[in-house]
Enzyme design. Structure first.
Site, short mmCIF file in Angstrom:
data_model
loop_
_atom_site.label_atom_id
_atom_site.label_comp_id
_atom_site.label_asym_id
_atom_site.label_seq_id
_atom_site.Cartn_x
_atom_site.Cartn_y
_atom_site.Cartn_z
N VAL A 129 52.83 32.93 -17.83
CA VAL A 129 54.20 33.08 -17.79
C VAL A 129 54.61 34.07 -16.54
O VAL A 129 54.27 34.89 -16.45
CB VAL A 129 54.72 34.08 -19.33
CG1 VAL A 129 56.18 33.98 -19.29
CG2 VAL A 129 54.20 33.39 -20.46
N HIS A 130 55.44 33.29 -15.75
CA HIS A 130 55.89 34.21 -14.74
C HIS A 130 57.28 33.90 -14.05
O HIS A 130 57.95 34.76 -13.37
CB HIS A 130 54.96 34.14 -13.45
CG HIS A 130 55.18 32.75 -12.75
ND1 HIS A 130 54.56 31.51 -13.13
CD2 HIS A 130 55.74 32.63 -11.54
CE1 HIS A 130 54.97 30.75 -12.07
NE2 HIS A 130 55.63 31.30 -11.23
N ARG A 131 57.99 32.81 -14.43
CA ARG A 131 59.16 32.38 -13.89
C ARG A 131 60.35 33.59 -14.26
O ARG A 131 60.32 34.07 -15.52
CB ARG A 131 59.69 31.01 -14.34
CG ARG A 131 58.61 30.08 -14.32
CD ARG A 131 59.59 28.79 -13.73
NE ARG A 131 59.72 28.77 -12.54
CZ ARG A 131 58.63 28.39 -11.51
NH1 ARG A 131 57.71 27.94 -12.06
NH2 ARG A 131 58.57 28.08 -10.18
#
Ligand code: UD1
Ligand code: UDP
Length: 392
Positions: A219-221
């Site tokens: 998860v990074h957006r």
């Protein structure tokens, strides 16, 4: 086949700065080295300019060590910041280098702030821009990447599209000249490194995992991390998925780590959810290829799940990589706990069909290089073999 260029030198400036760009540049870097070797003399000079957007060892240096990318001649050390600030600082520093180096092409990858800054600096100096991964669209202008892609494509002279859909997207915006469907360089990288990763990566034994008895998530957006509710929904769903007989491994991007720490929610209640530091590419390929299911908001990892034929849940409302959705390989899970859990169940169940190879055959980097050499010869009025001649 190498292209004979009258022993003249072509100077390319490759501008990269963020993790996925190191991976995308690796096969092109290798194709350049091969071309130079086979053509008896250094025809192509590849000046690598690292903007410094990513700088932790495991977000940057590890990829140069593992993937044989040409080492950066310049590191502009821009570091982190707000979008405009970061892009603006890059623009000034890149311009300075381009004025000094005077390359014949600037080569940019993907859709990060480094991509846009590189393309804009070059276009303002009338240096032709080549964009790898052109034509991708989410049609969601709230994504910083969508703004970067649209602008970069409209500044580019050579547009290397990974898929048919991306060629169509460009045509819909009136861009038809200089457009080539080459396949996806990430597929080249994956094919080249998969066997090595499976043989040499110690990551499964280090984490005490067995193939197909764990799942993997990233998860990074910005739209996942910077909206408190979205991040909390995503992590609540992940927490429900992690289980004793199927732990969930999460190599945590520094952006997400920071947000979780700030919201004091890094400590999770479920001990079967392993939050680990970002890993190198070979470890990541090993983890992906042997996972039961992959859950991710990453563009690159959605495709790698597809390449590895592992069912995927995309933690977003839409994807640019439409081909992965066909035949149930990828499922859009959105950013609500309930929709993510539904998509996860569908990923566990669905019967998946044969894949149609929408991302090419692993020769994208070779084709990209040949197109650039042909274009360079045209620009300089040297030999003029058509690409059809080169391919023969
Ligand atoms: C960037 C790209 C995104 C891409 C991603 C790949 C843009 C707009 N976004 O997002 O498209 O999917 O890279 O990973 O260019 N940080 C560190 N160490 C690092 C790098 C970042 O601690 O080495 C932290 C900093 O707190 C920074 C935050 O991560 O503020 C975000 O980094 P940034 O480069 O702005 O965006 P990414 O989320 O990495
Ligand atoms: N990746 C990696 N280590 C990690 C997470 C990702 O090597 O801990 C690789 C992954 O295999 C893929 C690329 O980084 O090749 C994807 O980058 P990221 O998810 O950061 O960005 P995106 O593709 O969404 O732009």
């Amino acid at each position: 086949m190498p292209l004979a260029c009258n022993n003249t030198k072509v100077k390319i400036a490759t501008i990269i700065g963020a993790r996925p760009q190191f991976i995308k540049a690796a096969p092109v870097s290798r194709a350049i080295s091969k071309q130079n070797l086979e053509s008896n003399g250094a025809q192509i000079e590849d000046i690598v300019i690292h903007t410094g957007q990513h700088y932790d060892h495991n977000m940057s240096q590890v990829f140069f060590e593992q993937l044989m990318i040409h080492p950066p001649k310049y590191n502009l050390e821009v570091g982190s910041g707000a979008h405009g600030e970061m892009t603006g600082i890059m623009l000034g520093r890149i311009e300075e280098v381009l004025l000094k180096e005077k390359p014949e092409f600037v080569l940019v990858y993907g859709d990060t702030n480094s991509t846009l800054a590189g393309a804009l600096a070059a276009a303002k100096l009338f240096i032709p821009v080549a964009h790898v991964e052109a034509g991708l669209r989410s049609f969601n202008r709230r994504m910083p990447e969508e703004v970067n892609r649209v602008l970069t494509d409209h500044l580019s002279d050579l547009l290397f599209c990974p898929t048919e859909t991306s060629v169509r997207n460009l045509a819909n915006e009136g861009i038809i000249e200089g457009v080539f469907q080459t396949g996806d360089v990430m597929y080249d990288a994956f094919r080249f490194h998969k066997e090595q990763a499976l043989k040499s990566s110690p990551i499964l034994s280090q984490l005490n995992l067995r193939p197909k008895e764990y799942s993997l998530a990233t998860v990074h957006r910005q739209e996942s991390t910077d909206e408190h509710e979205a991040l909390s929904n995503i992590f609540n769903a992940l927490e429900k998925i992690a289980a004793k007989d199927c732990p969930l491994i999460i190599p945590l991007h520094p952006r997400t780590k920071k947000v979780l720490e700030q919201s004091h929610s890094k400590q999770r209640k479920n001990p079967w959810m392993y939050l680990i530091s970002p890993v190198g590419y070979l470890d990541m390929i090993a983890l992906e290829s042997q996972a039961k299911v992959i859950l991710t908001d990453s563009g690159g990892i959605q495709k790698e799940a597809y390449f590895a034929q592992i069912p995927c849940v995309t933690l977003r409302d839409e994807t640019e990589w439409l081909e992965t959705l066909e035949d149930g390989w990828n499922h859009l899970g959105g950013r609500d706990s309930s929709t993510i859990l539904q998509a996860y169940q569908a990923a566990l169940r669905s019967n998946r069909g044969d894949q149609s190879k929408p991302y090419g055959d692993g020769s994208a980097s070779h084709l990209i290089l040949q197109h650039m050499l042909v274009a360079s010869d045209r620009i300089n009025n040297r030999l003029q073999p058509s690409l059809e001649e080169v391919k023969r």
